[in-house]
Scaffold this motif. Structure first.
Motif, short mmCIF file in Angstrom:
data_model
loop_
_atom_site.label_atom_id
_atom_site.label_comp_id
_atom_site.label_asym_id
_atom_site.label_seq_id
_atom_site.Cartn_x
_atom_site.Cartn_y
_atom_site.Cartn_z
N VAL A 294 0.84 -1.20 0.00
CA VAL A 294 0.00 0.00 0.00
C VAL A 294 0.87 1.25 0.00
O VAL A 294 0.60 2.23 -0.72
CB VAL A 294 -0.95 -0.01 1.21
N GLY A 295 1.93 1.23 0.82
CA GLY A 295 2.84 2.38 0.84
C GLY A 295 3.49 2.60 -0.51
O GLY A 295 3.66 3.75 -0.95
N GLY A 296 3.87 1.53 -1.19
CA GLY A 296 4.46 1.67 -2.52
C GLY A 296 3.49 2.25 -3.52
O GLY A 296 3.88 3.06 -4.38
N VAL A 297 2.21 1.87 -3.41
CA VAL A 297 1.20 2.44 -4.30
C VAL A 297 1.05 3.94 -4.06
O VAL A 297 0.91 4.74 -5.01
CB VAL A 297 -0.15 1.72 -4.10
N LEU A 298 1.09 4.36 -2.80
CA LEU A 298 0.99 5.79 -2.49
C LEU A 298 2.19 6.56 -3.06
O LEU A 298 2.03 7.66 -3.59
CB LEU A 298 0.90 5.99 -0.98
N LEU A 299 3.36 5.96 -2.95
CA LEU A 299 4.54 6.62 -3.51
C LEU A 299 4.44 6.72 -5.03
O LEU A 299 4.80 7.75 -5.62
CB LEU A 299 5.80 5.85 -3.11
N THR A 301 1.71 6.92 -6.68
CA THR A 301 0.72 7.96 -6.94
C THR A 301 1.36 9.35 -6.85
O THR A 301 1.04 10.24 -7.65
CB THR A 301 -0.42 7.86 -5.91
N ALA A 302 2.28 9.52 -5.91
CA ALA A 302 2.98 10.81 -5.79
C ALA A 302 3.79 11.10 -7.04
O ALA A 302 3.82 12.23 -7.53
CB ALA A 302 3.87 10.81 -4.55
N VAL A 303 4.46 10.08 -7.58
CA VAL A 303 5.24 10.26 -8.80
C VAL A 303 4.32 10.62 -9.97
O VAL A 303 4.60 11.54 -10.74
CB VAL A 303 6.04 8.98 -9.12
#
Length: 333
Positions: A294-299, A301-303
């Protein structure tokens, strides 16, 4: 055959200001992906040779400096001119480069590839954006705030899921501290090098910063030991670190900084922890629990949000005050 006087002439399409900005984002993203391979290579070098993190960092920068010096030899005058134009910022950039990558390599050994990379890179955009806003007295836009919030949330999830010691992360707390120090150094170096990159050619800047970084790490690296076996696999790994993840990647990074804000660059290079985490799972067998995903998906999304954000000037705090003072009073009706 010459054109008729009445025939319409074809004119090249005007280059919009967004074009160089997009090119800069692409250059920085490619650099982030190349950097993402660093962690697994450092892990392999450390396991096979016992070389210290500072020693690995020294070899990486020294190899890059030698390669870049050979490439930029015909433009020696340009490189020397860059030194004379901005000696202190160049010195700070090189020392910062050596410091934050040595801390990152230590974090890899102590906390694992994925966590070390995510923490060190995840802190950088937050720190860079905060400093830019304070220095310029600028109010960050809502989309920028949301992008940074997504990055922080992803960072928190990944950090919380990686607190227990494992075989890949024998001392996670100390590793997280080293990664935080690396993130602080990376953010500061990004902001300094962005200003230098506007006046210095990317190749000259990369050559000088890697040479200065290698010299800064040399005393500590010599104390810790630099002996490595002359095996083809070790040589290939060190060359990958020096040539691909340093000479090529930093050249792209500094080129992209010429048209990209430091805080935006720091967010875009979050492609690095995503690449590092994927390689750590695929090649090193590091665990990937749900919070990390989940944290990787949020990162990610930031990119993506950084790519989609239009390059427009954000309002400054002073500007908002001026507008509020000069604006006519609104009608109560």
């Amino acid at each position: 055959m010459p054109a008729s006087p009445t025939a319409p002439t074809l004119r090249p399409a005007p280059v919009t200001p967004a074009s160089p900005a997009r090119a800069g984002l692409i250059q920085i993203t490619v650099a982030g992906v190349l950097w993402g391979t660093t962690g697994v290579v450092v892990h392999a070098v450390h396991d096979s040779t016992g070389l210290s993190p500072v020693g690995i960092g020294f070899y990486r920068l020294a190899i890059a400096a030698l390669v870049l010096t050979a490439v930029t030899a015909p433009r020696l005058r340009q490189t020397l001119a860059a030194v004379r134009a901005a000696p202190l910022p160049l010195l700070a950039t090189g020392i910062g480069l050596g410091l934050y990558q040595a801390l990152y390599f230590a974090a890899v050994a102590l906390a694992g590839v994925g966590v070390a990379t995510v923490v060190s890179l995840g802190l950088a955009p937050v720190l860079a954006a905060a400093w830019e806003s304070v220095r310029a007295r600028r109010l960050p836009g809502r989309l920028r705030v949301a992008t940074l919030a997504a990055a922080v949330a992803g960072l928190a999830l990944i950090t919380g899921a990686s607190a227990e010691p494992t075989s890949a992360a024998p001392r996670p707390l100390l590793g997280l501290l080293a990664a935080a120090g690396s993130g602080l150094g990376y953010a500061a170096t990004t902001l300094v090098s962005r200003h230098v990159s506007r006046r210095t050619a990317p190749m000259a800047l990369t050559t000088l910063s890697t040479a200065i970084g290698a010299l800064a790490l040399a005393p500590v690296a010599l104390t810790a030991g630099l002996a490595v076996p002359a095996r083809p696999d070790v040589v290939a790994l060190l060359l990958h670190l020096g040539v691909v993840t340093t000479a090529v990647a930093y050249g792209l990074f500094y080129a992209g900084l010429r048209t990209t804000e430091g805080s935006v660059a720091a967010v875009v290079t979050l492609a690095e922890p995503l690449t590092a985490a994927a390689l750590a799972v695929a090649l090193l067998g590091e665990p990937l629990p749900l919070p990390v995903i989940v944290g990787g998906v949020l990162l990610l999304t930031a990119v993506a949000a950084t790519y989609l954000t239009p390059t427009v000037p954000e309002p400054t705090i002073a500007g908002c005050r001026r507008r509020s003072r000069s604006a006519p009073p609104r009608s109560r009706t």
